[in-house]
Design a protein around this motif. Structure first.
Motif, short mmCIF file in Angstrom:
data_model
loop_
_atom_site.label_atom_id
_atom_site.label_comp_id
_atom_site.label_asym_id
_atom_site.label_seq_id
_atom_site.Cartn_x
_atom_site.Cartn_y
_atom_site.Cartn_z
N ASN A 102 0.82 -1.21 0.00
CA ASN A 102 0.00 0.00 0.00
C ASN A 102 0.86 1.27 0.00
O ASN A 102 0.42 2.32 -0.46
CB ASN A 102 -0.94 0.00 1.21
N ALA A 103 2.07 1.15 0.52
CA ALA A 103 2.97 2.32 0.54
C ALA A 103 3.71 2.49 -0.78
O ALA A 103 4.34 3.54 -1.01
CB ALA A 103 3.96 2.18 1.68
N SER A 104 3.64 1.48 -1.64
CA SER A 104 4.38 1.55 -2.91
C SER A 104 3.67 2.49 -3.88
O SER A 104 2.44 2.48 -3.99
CB SER A 104 4.48 0.15 -3.52
N PRO A 105 4.43 3.31 -4.65
CA PRO A 105 3.81 4.19 -5.66
C PRO A 105 3.38 3.42 -6.90
O PRO A 105 2.71 3.97 -7.78
CB PRO A 105 4.93 5.18 -5.98
N THR A 106 3.76 2.18 -6.99
CA THR A 106 3.41 1.35 -8.15
C THR A 106 2.13 0.57 -7.86
O THR A 106 1.90 0.12 -6.74
CB THR A 106 4.55 0.35 -8.45
N MET A 107 1.31 0.44 -8.89
CA MET A 107 0.09 -0.36 -8.73
C MET A 107 0.46 -1.84 -8.61
O MET A 107 1.21 -2.37 -9.43
CB MET A 107 -0.85 -0.15 -9.92
N ILE A 108 -0.06 -2.47 -7.58
CA ILE A 108 0.21 -3.89 -7.33
C ILE A 108 -1.11 -4.60 -7.14
O ILE A 108 -1.97 -4.14 -6.39
CB ILE A 108 1.10 -4.08 -6.08
N TRP A 109 -1.26 -5.69 -7.85
CA TRP A 109 -2.45 -6.51 -7.65
C TRP A 109 -2.09 -7.98 -7.85
O TRP A 109 -1.10 -8.30 -8.51
CB TRP A 109 -3.59 -6.10 -8.58
N ILE A 110 -2.89 -8.82 -7.27
CA ILE A 110 -2.70 -10.27 -7.38
C ILE A 110 -4.03 -10.88 -7.81
O ILE A 110 -5.08 -10.57 -7.22
CB ILE A 110 -2.24 -10.89 -6.05
N THR A 111 -3.99 -11.71 -8.84
CA THR A 111 -5.20 -12.38 -9.31
C THR A 111 -4.91 -13.87 -9.48
O THR A 111 -3.76 -14.30 -9.54
CB THR A 111 -5.67 -11.82 -10.67
N ASP A 112 -5.99 -14.62 -9.59
CA ASP A 112 -5.83 -16.03 -9.94
C ASP A 112 -5.87 -16.18 -11.45
O ASP A 112 -5.87 -15.17 -12.18
CB ASP A 112 -6.91 -16.88 -9.26
#
Length: 321
Positions: free
Chosen positions: A269-279
């Motif tokens: 959440n602190a990263s300026p980069t978008m991060i997501w995890i999907t199946d």
């Protein structure tokens, strides 16, 4: 009828006392009187012993056999008392009827005992029971879980080796104590409530109940266990099988995993980069705050829509087609 009863209980003028047959010799009279007295005393004591045994052993399968033998032996003792009585008082009708009743009881006992012999022979011998008990005890002690058997008051009557190892107590220190002493106060109250619930529902087929408790070892260490409580309903009363499984390491690993996930969530959440995890189907399992800020989609909506539906049409086409 009353005449017959009167004649039965009174002296008969047609007979002489049995002592006359002994010529009233003191030595032979004493021999018979003392012998019959001792025999009658022994015969009367045996039914008392059998009755006491049957009363205390409520689990006996063939209780009626003991009671039948007790009645038969009691009648035999009465015939010996009447043998003493008829030495001086010739109530031979009374003595004869008592013998007739004794004969009837003897015949009934003899007739009933023979069909019972095969069943009695099929009962396990003490050696077989001891062997079976040793076999079951070996299985009991080899079980990887800690097992304690208690009565409905919580008094421990049986423990296996694993329970001694887990709790740090030797066998003799656990037997006779209450299982409540093994719990800290909060768990002690919870376990007492659980046991009371089981007692209240003992008449129904209650499934074993599993809950998490804290227990104290002999050295004061508190460990978390998964406790499984099962009811054992016997003729001797209500018992409980309490199975303990140490889940301290599992809880530590679970807490460590939660802490690791929380650290990752904060870092992401602190990263300026978008991060997501999907199946594989594109369903989200994690979205960081930067992604939410960029797309303007609420977390609940994003998790419901999935990655493909969350992207705008141009990006969806370029990303997936």
């Amino acid at each position: 009828m009353f005449t017959w009863l009167t004649e039965l209980s009174s002296n008969s003028n047609h007979f002489m006392p049995h002592g006359a047959c002994y010529l009233w010799q003191q030595s032979i009279l004493l021999l018979h009187v003392i012998s019959d007295t001792l025999i009658a005393s022994a015969y009367y004591s045996i039914p008392v012993a059998l009755g006491y045994f049957v009363h205390r052993r409520t689990d006996l399968t063939y209780r009626w056999v003991f009671l039948l033998f007790g009645g038969f032996i009691l009648l035999c003792g009465t015939t010996h008392l009447l043998s003493i009585w008829t030495i001086w008082y010739p109530n031979y009708w009374l003595a004869g009827w008592v013998k007739a009743i004794t004969a009837l009881a003897s015949c009934i006992t003899a007739v009933l005992i023979w069909p019972l012999i095969p069943k009695l022979l099929s009962l396990p011998s003490p050696e077989a029971l001891a062997s079976s008990e040793a076999y079951m005890r070996a299985i009991f002690d080899c079980t990887p879980d800690s097992i304690l058997i208690t009565d409905d008051k919580g008094v421990i009557s049986l423990v296996n080796h694993e329970a001694q190892h887990l709790l740090g107590y030797p066998h003799d220190e656990l037997i006779g104590t209450t299982i409540d002493n093994l719990f800290p106060t909060p768990s002690k109250n919870a376990y007492a409530s659980l046991r009371a619930h089981c007692i209240d529902n003992a008449t129904i087929d209650l499934e074993p109940i599993t809950q998490t408790f804290s227990v104290l070892t002999k050295f004061g260490h508190e460990i978390e266990v998964s406790l499984r409580l099962s009811i054992i309903n016997t003729k001797q009363g209500l018992y409980f099988a309490c199975t303990l499984r140490d889940i301290t390491q599992e809880k530590q690993a679970e807490n460590a995993l939660k802490a690791s996930e929380e650290r990752f969530r904060r870092m992401a959440n602190a990263s300026p980069t978008m991060i997501w995890i999907t199946d594989a189907s594109g369903k989200f399992s994690f979205i960081n705050q930067t992604w939410l800020n960029f797309t303007g989609i609420k977390p609940a909506d994003a998790l419901e829509l999935g990655l493909s539906s969350s992207l705008n049409p141009p990006r969806r086409s370029s990303s997936f087609y």
